[in-house]
Motif scaffolding. Structure first.
Motif, PDB file in Angstrom:
ATOM      1  N   MET A 109       0.823  -1.208   0.000  1.00 36.08           N
ATOM      2  CA  MET A 109       0.000   0.000   0.000  1.00 36.08           C
ATOM      3  C   MET A 109       0.860   1.262   0.000  1.00 36.08           C
ATOM      4  O   MET A 109       0.559   2.238  -0.695  1.00 36.08           O
ATOM      5  N   ALA A 110       1.936   1.243   0.784  1.00 35.66           N
ATOM      6  CA  ALA A 110       2.819   2.418   0.850  1.00 35.66           C
ATOM      7  C   ALA A 110       3.491   2.670  -0.488  1.00 35.66           C
ATOM      8  O   ALA A 110       3.656   3.817  -0.917  1.00 35.66           O
ATOM      9  N   ARG A 111       3.882   1.597  -1.167  1.00 37.14           N
ATOM     10  CA  ARG A 111       4.540   1.739  -2.461  1.00 37.14           C
ATOM     11  C   ARG A 111       3.588   2.297  -3.520  1.00 37.14           C
ATOM     12  O   ARG A 111       3.999   2.981  -4.450  1.00 37.14           O
ATOM     13  N   ASN A 112       2.292   1.996  -3.368  1.00 34.33           N
ATOM     14  CA  ASN A 112       1.293   2.445  -4.337  1.00 34.33           C
ATOM     15  C   ASN A 112       0.597   3.744  -3.934  1.00 34.33           C
ATOM     16  O   ASN A 112      -0.336   4.184  -4.616  1.00 34.33           O
ATOM     17  N   ASN A 113       1.014   4.335  -2.814  1.00 37.89           N
ATOM     18  CA  ASN A 113       0.466   5.625  -2.362  1.00 37.89           C
ATOM     19  C   ASN A 113      -1.030   5.592  -2.061  1.00 37.89           C
ATOM     20  O   ASN A 113      -1.692   6.636  -2.091  1.00 37.89           O
ATOM     21  N   ALA A 114      -1.576   4.422  -1.782  1.00 33.57           N
ATOM     22  CA  ALA A 114      -3.010   4.337  -1.505  1.00 33.57           C
ATOM     23  C   ALA A 114      -3.354   2.987  -0.899  1.00 33.57           C
ATOM     24  O   ALA A 114      -2.637   2.001  -1.099  1.00 33.57           O
ATOM     25  N   GLY A 115      -4.461   2.970  -0.145  1.00 30.16           N
ATOM     26  CA  GLY A 115      -5.006   1.713   0.332  1.00 30.16           C
ATOM     27  C   GLY A 115      -5.911   1.154  -0.754  1.00 30.16           C
ATOM     28  O   GLY A 115      -6.965   1.736  -1.038  1.00 30.16           O
ATOM     29  N   LEU A 116      -5.511   0.053  -1.349  1.00 25.76           N
ATOM     30  CA  LEU A 116      -6.206  -0.486  -2.525  1.00 25.76           C
ATOM     31  C   LEU A 116      -6.944  -1.778  -2.170  1.00 25.76           C
ATOM     32  O   LEU A 116      -6.325  -2.845  -2.096  1.00 25.76           O
ATOM     33  N   PRO A 117      -8.264  -1.713  -1.948  1.00 23.17           N
ATOM     34  CA  PRO A 117      -9.003  -2.941  -1.609  1.00 23.17           C
ATOM     35  C   PRO A 117      -9.013  -3.952  -2.751  1.00 23.17           C
ATOM     36  O   PRO A 117      -9.222  -5.142  -2.530  1.00 23.17           O
ATOM     37  N   ASN A 118      -8.793  -3.484  -3.968  1.00 24.58           N
ATOM     38  CA  ASN A 118      -8.726  -4.381  -5.124  1.00 24.58           C
ATOM     39  C   ASN A 118      -7.287  -4.698  -5.522  1.00 24.58           C
ATOM     40  O   ASN A 118      -7.048  -5.260  -6.591  1.00 24.58           O
ATOM     41  N   GLY A 119      -6.329  -4.332  -4.666  1.00 21.49           N
ATOM     42  CA  GLY A 119      -4.923  -4.533  -4.987  1.00 21.49           C
ATOM     43  C   GLY A 119      -4.467  -5.962  -4.754  1.00 21.49           C
ATOM     44  O   GLY A 119      -5.133  -6.757  -4.090  1.00 21.49           O
ATOM     45  N   ALA A 120      -3.304  -6.281  -5.303  1.00 28.96           N
ATOM     46  CA  ALA A 120      -2.626  -7.570  -5.077  1.00 28.96           C
ATOM     47  C   ALA A 120      -3.410  -8.776  -5.577  1.00 28.96           C
ATOM     48  O   ALA A 120      -3.244  -9.878  -5.073  1.00 28.96           O
ATOM     49  N   ILE A 121      -4.276  -8.584  -6.562  1.00 30.06           N
ATOM     50  CA  ILE A 121      -4.998  -9.721  -7.136  1.00 30.06           C
ATOM     51  C   ILE A 121      -3.992 -10.644  -7.848  1.00 30.06           C
ATOM     52  O   ILE A 121      -3.188 -10.198  -8.654  1.00 30.06           O
ATOM     53  N   GLY A 122      -4.044 -11.919  -7.519  1.00 27.68           N
ATOM     54  CA  GLY A 122      -3.149 -12.888  -8.139  1.00 27.68           C
ATOM     55  C   GLY A 122      -1.775 -12.984  -7.494  1.00 27.68           C
ATOM     56  O   GLY A 122      -0.919 -13.733  -7.976  1.00 27.68           O
ATOM     57  N   TYR A 123      -1.556 -12.267  -6.389  1.00 27.31           N
ATOM     58  CA  TYR A 123      -0.233 -12.295  -5.762  1.00 27.31           C
ATOM     59  C   TYR A 123       0.092 -13.645  -5.130  1.00 27.31           C
ATOM     60  O   TYR A 123       1.262 -13.938  -4.868  1.00 27.31           O
ATOM     61  N   GLU A 124      -0.933 -14.461  -4.870  1.00 32.77           N
ATOM     62  CA  GLU A 124      -0.643 -15.809  -4.361  1.00 32.77           C
ATOM     63  C   GLU A 124       0.175 -16.592  -5.382  1.00 32.77           C
ATOM     64  O   GLU A 124       1.044 -17.389  -5.008  1.00 32.77           O
ATOM     65  N   MET A 125      -0.067 -16.343  -6.667  1.00 32.24           N
ATOM     66  CA  MET A 125       0.711 -17.008  -7.705  1.00 32.24           C
ATOM     67  C   MET A 125       2.155 -16.498  -7.733  1.00 32.24           C
ATOM     68  O   MET A 125       3.084 -17.246  -8.029  1.00 32.24           O
ATOM     69  N   THR A 126       2.322 -15.214  -7.402  1.00 34.27           N
ATOM     70  CA  THR A 126       3.674 -14.652  -7.329  1.00 34.27           C
ATOM     71  C   THR A 126       4.494 -15.376  -6.267  1.00 34.27           C
ATOM     72  O   THR A 126       5.646 -15.766  -6.498  1.00 34.27           O
ATOM     73  N   GLY A 127       3.892 -15.551  -5.095  1.00 31.53           N
ATOM     74  CA  GLY A 127       4.587 -16.247  -4.016  1.00 31.53           C
ATOM     75  C   GLY A 127       4.844 -17.702  -4.327  1.00 31.53           C
ATOM     76  O   GLY A 127       5.932 -18.227  -4.080  1.00 31.53           O
ATOM     77  N   LEU A 128       3.837 -18.382  -4.867  1.00 29.41           N
ATOM     78  CA  LEU A 128       3.993 -19.796  -5.217  1.00 29.41           C
ATOM     79  C   LEU A 128       5.072 -19.994  -6.274  1.00 29.41           C
ATOM     80  O   LEU A 128       5.898 -20.907  -6.174  1.00 29.41           O
ATOM     81  N   THR A 129       5.066 -19.108  -7.284  1.00 35.07           N
ATOM     82  CA  THR A 129       6.044 -19.232  -8.361  1.00 35.07           C
ATOM     83  C   THR A 129       7.463 -19.059  -7.837  1.00 35.07           C
ATOM     84  O   THR A 129       8.356 -19.848  -8.169  1.00 35.07           O
TER      85      THR A 129
END
Length: 326
Positions: A226-246
């Motif tokens: 959130m800090a990196r994106n300058n906002a609290g994004l409730p729709n942010g980080a979609i699909g990030y579970e795949m980033t971690g798994l990969t």
């Protein structure tokens, strides 16, 4: 001699791939080796590395978490909101960690106590956590973060704050995995849960601890995101579970459990990060990037399954040879 060489190549293959990729990226794009680009890559990788550690812990013990992206968003927006109301970074950190741990405590309960498959339990949490984040913010982004952004964009000298956070957490995770009873127990549970329990390891407690640690890591990742994106994004980080798994799987964590290292996970995260960066620098279409990243995780899992199957066959052949010799 050939056997030793093969052993070392297999053991350090991920680091060889990382080194070759680094050289290749520097040749492909003249901008890759620029200090600003490398600093940006390291800053961007921080969120991925944190969630990859959580996935690594869970995969080693035979489980996983598909709710990472949604819980990250929930912890992040709650943390941002708490900071706006209190102007206290400590309160913001406490809220992010609490939300991450609470969600993962629920995951751990269903997996450990109710024997619900981790895939189903965390998929349910993925939907629920995202729904709560959207309900809490009414689907709107939270703006005007103030000094909260320093946790994602600040520096200490030339070093980004997120990088310092990740270095500290990396040291702690490495110590846990290599020098604690819990860490050693994870490998045993992933290898054979029944055998681990027969040897006195409390598998249920280890599962709870793994999910709780995962929650802490996701909480910190949510704040940085959130800090990196300058906002609290409730729709942010979609699909990030795949980033971690990969990152975890490319880094050598076996999807069938029982195998994985912190250093390998970091290397896996950097491989994915370098690939994404050089594709962005050379203008590769974002949709094509998704195809490439999806192919990487499938190939990594396929390689893991095939190599493990070959090792099992060799063990069986050696065992049968010994029995025949008797």
């Amino acid at each position: 001699m050939k056997t030793n060489l093969t052993h070392y190549l297999q053991k350090y293959s991920i680091y060889i791939v990382l080194a070759v990729l680094f050289i290749a990226c520097s040749l492909i794009s003249p901008y890759f080796l620029q200090s600003n680009n490398l600093i940006n890559v390291s800053r961007q990788l921080c969120v991925g590395i944190l969630i990859a550690y959580g996935e690594m812990l869970l995969i080693i013990s035979g489980f996983l978490d598909l709710s990472v992206g949604s819980v990250l968003a929930l912890a992040g927006v709650f943390s941002v909101s708490a900071y706006q109301q209190t102007q206290s970074m400590l309160v913001a950190i406490a809220v992010a960690v609490f939300v991450g741990m609470f969600c993962n405590l629920i995951n751990g309960f269903f997996v450990a106590q109710c024997n619900v498959p981790a895939f189903i339990a965390t998929l349910g949490m993925q939907m629920a956590a995202r729904g709560v984040a959207l309900y809490y913010t009414n689907g709107q982004n939270i703006l005007q973060l103030g000094n909260f952004v320093k946790i994602g964009q600040g520096t200490v000298g030339p070093i980004p704050v997120p990088v310092l956070i990740v270095i500290g957490i990396t040291a702690l995770i490495w110590y846990i995995m290599n020098h604690t009873k819990y860490g050693r127990g994870l490998y045993a549970i992933g290898g054979s849960r029944s055998a681990a329990e027969a040897s006195g390891i409390n598998a249920k407690r280890s599962i709870y601890v793994s999910y709780l640690i995962n929650g802490i890591l996701v909480g910190f990742a949510g704040m940085i995101f959130m800090a990196r994106n300058n906002a609290g994004l409730p729709n942010g980080a979609i699909g990030y579970e795949m980033t971690g798994l990969t990152a975890a799987i490319v880094g050598g964590t076996s999807f069938t459990g029982g195998i994985g290292t912190v250093s390998g996970t970091v290397a896996g995260a950097f491989i994915i990060g370098f690939l994404e960066n050089v594709m962005n620098l050379t203008g590769v279409n974002s949709y094509i990037q998704q195809v490439i990243e999806g192919s990487i995780i499938v190939l990594a899992v396929a390689y893991d399954v095939v190599s493990k199957s070959k090792k099992s066959q060799k063990v069986i052949i050696v065992k049968e040879a010994k029995e025949t010799a008797k």
